[in-house]
Design a protein around this motif. Structure first.
Motif, PDB file in Angstrom:
ATOM      1  N   ARG A 434       0.820  -1.208   0.000  1.00 45.42           N
ATOM      2  CA  ARG A 434       0.000   0.000   0.000  1.00 45.42           C
ATOM      3  C   ARG A 434       0.863   1.271   0.000  1.00 45.42           C
ATOM      4  O   ARG A 434       0.471   2.297  -0.564  1.00 45.42           O
ATOM      5  N   GLU A 437       1.946   1.697  -3.587  1.00 49.18           N
ATOM      6  CA  GLU A 437       0.849   2.238  -4.408  1.00 49.18           C
ATOM      7  C   GLU A 437       0.647   3.726  -4.133  1.00 49.18           C
ATOM      8  O   GLU A 437       0.439   4.520  -5.054  1.00 49.18           O
ATOM      9  N   LYS A 438       0.708   4.060  -2.873  1.00 50.16           N
ATOM     10  CA  LYS A 438       0.533   5.474  -2.495  1.00 50.16           C
ATOM     11  C   LYS A 438       1.601   6.341  -3.191  1.00 50.16           C
ATOM     12  O   LYS A 438       1.300   7.396  -3.756  1.00 50.16           O
ATOM     13  N   ARG A 440       3.330   5.636  -5.911  1.00 52.92           N
ATOM     14  CA  ARG A 440       3.092   5.676  -7.365  1.00 52.92           C
ATOM     15  C   ARG A 440       1.975   6.665  -7.695  1.00 52.92           C
ATOM     16  O   ARG A 440       2.031   7.358  -8.708  1.00 52.92           O
ATOM     17  N   SER A 441       0.963   6.717  -6.836  1.00 51.04           N
ATOM     18  CA  SER A 441      -0.154   7.623  -7.097  1.00 51.04           C
ATOM     19  C   SER A 441       0.307   9.079  -7.038  1.00 51.04           C
ATOM     20  O   SER A 441      -0.313   9.968  -7.606  1.00 51.04           O
ATOM     21  N   ASN A 443       3.237   9.859  -8.144  1.00 52.41           N
ATOM     22  CA  ASN A 443       4.278   9.926  -9.175  1.00 52.41           C
ATOM     23  C   ASN A 443       5.672  10.012  -8.559  1.00 52.41           C
ATOM     24  O   ASN A 443       6.545  10.721  -9.048  1.00 52.41           O
TER      25      ASN A 443
END
Lengths: 508, 508
Positions: A434, A437-438, A440-441, A443
């Motif tokens: 998680r 993912e955070k 990557r969100s 960038n």
């Protein structure tokens, strides 16, 4: 638009001022803009002073102005900068430097005679007996001679000609000068490939990008204490050849950011590899005094290849040293050198011509080199104090090397190789999905995200592994071992608490 | 073969060792050779430390070993290196530097309180209160602030933001960093053209060549005291555009090697020209303290363009200063800065990123900048001595400026413009046809031949005009005005006798 995006991405976190001005810029009538600047300046990155460090400096200034933060101070473990972290200068070095700077001090009394002798010898090599005169571009001759004597002692008597030693403002300048020789401006031809370790010290990736060379990464073997693996060298070189004309192999020993010290056997295999494939060797040996682990020992590439005999002795080698590291840590004074071995004599003439346009490196930085390679000898008045100070610094670094590895190694979700040498640990963080993912969100690289969170929440400044390179899907950070013991404890304490909270927040 | 020829031609006079090894080299099995080296390293030239100077250093070493020559000493008038020519350091600067270097000196007594205050302020801006810590890549903040205050005072109150000031190891480093922004690596596209005066200081031609930029020369008007002529600027720019995308105009004021000081009117016309053609201005103003001629005054480009108002205020300007010149002459300590005016904010972020990989310039060099821009004030304990020393140096330089011009101007076959400022004269020599033919037969530039003859016969080392550029068919040399009065007399005496013999030998 291309460049705007890139800059915003990289510097987004610290560029409020920049963004505020970007509307203006987009309609800029200026001659020089981000859309027509040297494109390699856009793409190059130097993480050790990248966005996280820029933000750390901002935070320091905010704290100084009385801002409220979840921490009272910024702890900078991002850069190998010993004095900034409270290490005290070596008395002998500073005394010699003061005498070189202000000659009347030598008459005023109060200095040991060996300090004065030392300062006089340096000044004797300077134009007009002043450090204010330019030196030859290669450096002050007597200092080059002392460097050569040092290298010869270090390498058990293998000869070193002072003519092969060139002084520079830190090792960085020499490293960049050597890399520059391999630039090819001709269109169409392949770029020269430069093999560098991954993880690497980003001076290499930044300079390779700036000089339009080709970066060829070979992975260090994390599972085997960050050693070099011949099969991996072969793979890396073979793959590089479709894109590049690969000619240079860079080795950093002791390792930055990885803290390993190469065994003699490992060095021999690297030398054989370089010979087999006709590679020019660059040996970054600036941490040669910083070896801590039991059983580890520094072996210079020059010594090993000379002892291996023909045909290995015929390899071309540039090896680098610096006054910024070691026990003296005189980073801000900017002293370093390169020793060439078996460089083509014509190339050497051209090299000297190239550096002549920069006139010379700082003479006081050169004087520090002299103190480092030519320290007080047993029986001389400065010897005892010098030895006590040097031994204390190295012993303390050794303690902290162990402390750091143990502390990080004992934290859940972090693994850390022993710090055999240099000034860094490069622990691996096992980030929850998680958190990845955070990041990557946003960038951002996951370890960049982690490091920025760490900084904003605790004031601890480290450098994310992505700034050095790492195997796909692994995440690391580099921390120095330089904070003094009390501060180190404080740092590890802040870190441990943050990490536990972070894992809790992002647990799968 | 190409490269061999070039090297032999350029360095032929000093490369006995090189030539001896060239047979070996031609069959070299090395990775890096003159045939595959960065081609710009081969073609770049830096005459101030070129073959004549290399030969001068050799001659010095030969004399030291007892060799018999037609002279007893080498007199180096090749380089603006005041301390090497016997100028004594300014006490205040060296005292501050000694205190910054060895802090315990401040407690030991013997230093004026303003020296101590000064050193403490600098140290307060350094990490860990030590010059041994890296500074920010832009320089120590408090020193940047003092530089900005200095510029603002100098320019009659026109604002200067410390954020626009970046410190560097001499002005050369800043100049090279700015030029580097204009590199284009893309194949096919035109190179960026950089307009430079002819004659110029060869840092420019060397860096332009090294960075693969396009050199666009505009001739200074020798008949009008080396001033800039608008029609000539127009001609040069127009001609350049078929080969280059010309974007930058470099002006050196006071001039090197030509010693002129530009009038305000002349500066205004240059600014108008730059605006008309959308050029980025680089103002090399390192000799701003060195103005001698009656009626001459230094005007900074920043001040003039700000006073001219819109649209000229919107020009992009980088202006440079150094501690190597002025009255202090601290060349070897390597301090300088660039002030940007109206630089694109995105470009500025990229510039700072680019220099970050080099870490920082020498902190002690930065400390010298601080002393220069923030000297003792009236009423402070160090003021009187500082002022006496500074005034004495400048008065003596002024005397020598007149002496040199008069001496050379009175020699048959030599004409010499007044030395209005800087540290050089650039006399024209009217060489006999037979001397020119003799030089050509040796594959040498006629003024190179002359300068080498002068050196071998008299020990006087000057730099031939061909190293700076000059109008086709004219011949010059650059000499500094730095030898102290007695040595200067000796130099002029040796020169005069040589010149007479030379004319006699080669008379038509």
């Amino acid at each position: 638009m291309f460049s705007m995006r890139l800059i915003t991405q990289t510097y987004g976190l610290v560029s409020k001022r920049l963004l505020a001005s970007s509307a203006r810029t987009m309609t800029s009538n200026r001659v020089l803009t981000a859309d027509n600047i040297n494109p390699n300046v856009i793409t190059m990155q130097y993480a050790v002073r990248g966005p996280i460090v820029i933000r750390a400096v901002e935070l320091e200034k905010e704290l100084a102005k009385g801002a409220t933060k979840p921490f009272k101070s910024v702890i900078k473990a991002n850069i190998g900068d010993a004095h900034a972290m409270g290490q005290v200068p070596i008395t002998f070095i500073r005394q010699v430097l003061a005498c070189v700077t202000e000659k009347s001090l030598m008459e005023r009394g109060g200095y040991p005679p060996d300090v004065i002798k030392h300062a006089e010898e340096i000044l004797g090599g300077c134009g007009g007996n002043s450090g204010g005169a330019y030196s030859q571009s290669t450096g002050v001759d007597i200092i080059r001679k002392h460097v050569a004597e040092y290298i010869q002692r270090r390498d058990g008597g293998i000869p070193c000609d002072p003519e092969n030693v060139i002084l520079s403002g830190g090792a960085s300048e020499s490293i960049r000068n050597v890399l520059k020789l391999f630039m090819q401006h001709s269109a169409g031809g392949k770029k020269t490939g430069i093999m560098i370790p991954i993880p690497q010290y980003p001076l290499y990736s930044a300079s390779i990008e700036e000089f339009n060379l080709g970066q060829v990464g070979y992975y260090l073997n994390e599972e085997n204490a960050w050693s070099l693996d011949e099969a991996e060298l072969e793979r890396s070189l073979a793959e590089s050849r479709k894109d590049f004309n690969t000619k240079v192999l860079v080795v950093i020993n002791p390792g930055n950011p990885t803290g390993q010290v190469l065994s003699r056997e490992n060095i021999e295999s690297i030398i054989k590899f370089a010979h087999k494939h006709k590679l020019f060797l660059m040996a970054d040996e600036v941490y040669q005094d910083n070896v801590y682990a039991e059983g580890s020992k520094f072996h210079s590439f020059k010594k090993v290849l000379c002892e291996m005999g023909k045909p290995y002795t015929d390899l071309e080698l540039a090896s680098f040293h610096s006054v910024s590291k070691g026990y003296m840590g005189e980073c801000g004074l900017r002293g370093g050198y390169v020793e060439f071995h078996n460089l083509d004599p014509e190339v050497y003439v051209l090299f000297k011509k190239m550096i002549s346009a920069k006139l010379c490196s700082t003479v006081l930085g050169q004087a520090v080199i002299d103190c480092v390679v030519n320290p007080p000898q047993p029986g001389e008045p400065s010897y005892d104090l010098w030895k006590r100070e040097r031994d204390a610094v190295l012993a303390s670094l050794k303690e902290r090397a162990v402390l750091v590895q143990k502390a990080y190694g004992s934290i859940e979700g972090i693994s850390c190789n022993p710090v055999q040498g240099a000034m860094y640990a490069f622990p691996q963080i096992h980030l929850p999905k998680r958190a990845i993912e955070k990041a990557r969100s946003l960038n951002q690289e996951p370890d960049f995200f982690y490091a920025m969170q760490l900084l904003e929440n605790t004031g601890v400044c480290i450098v994310p592994g992505s700034g050095f390179g790492q195997k796909e899907g692994t995440y690391h950070f580099r921390t120095t071992i330089l904070p003094q013991p009390a501060l180190m404890k404080e740092m590890l304490d802040r870190f441990g608490k943050f990490h536990a909270r972070f894992l809790e927040e992002y647990k799968d």
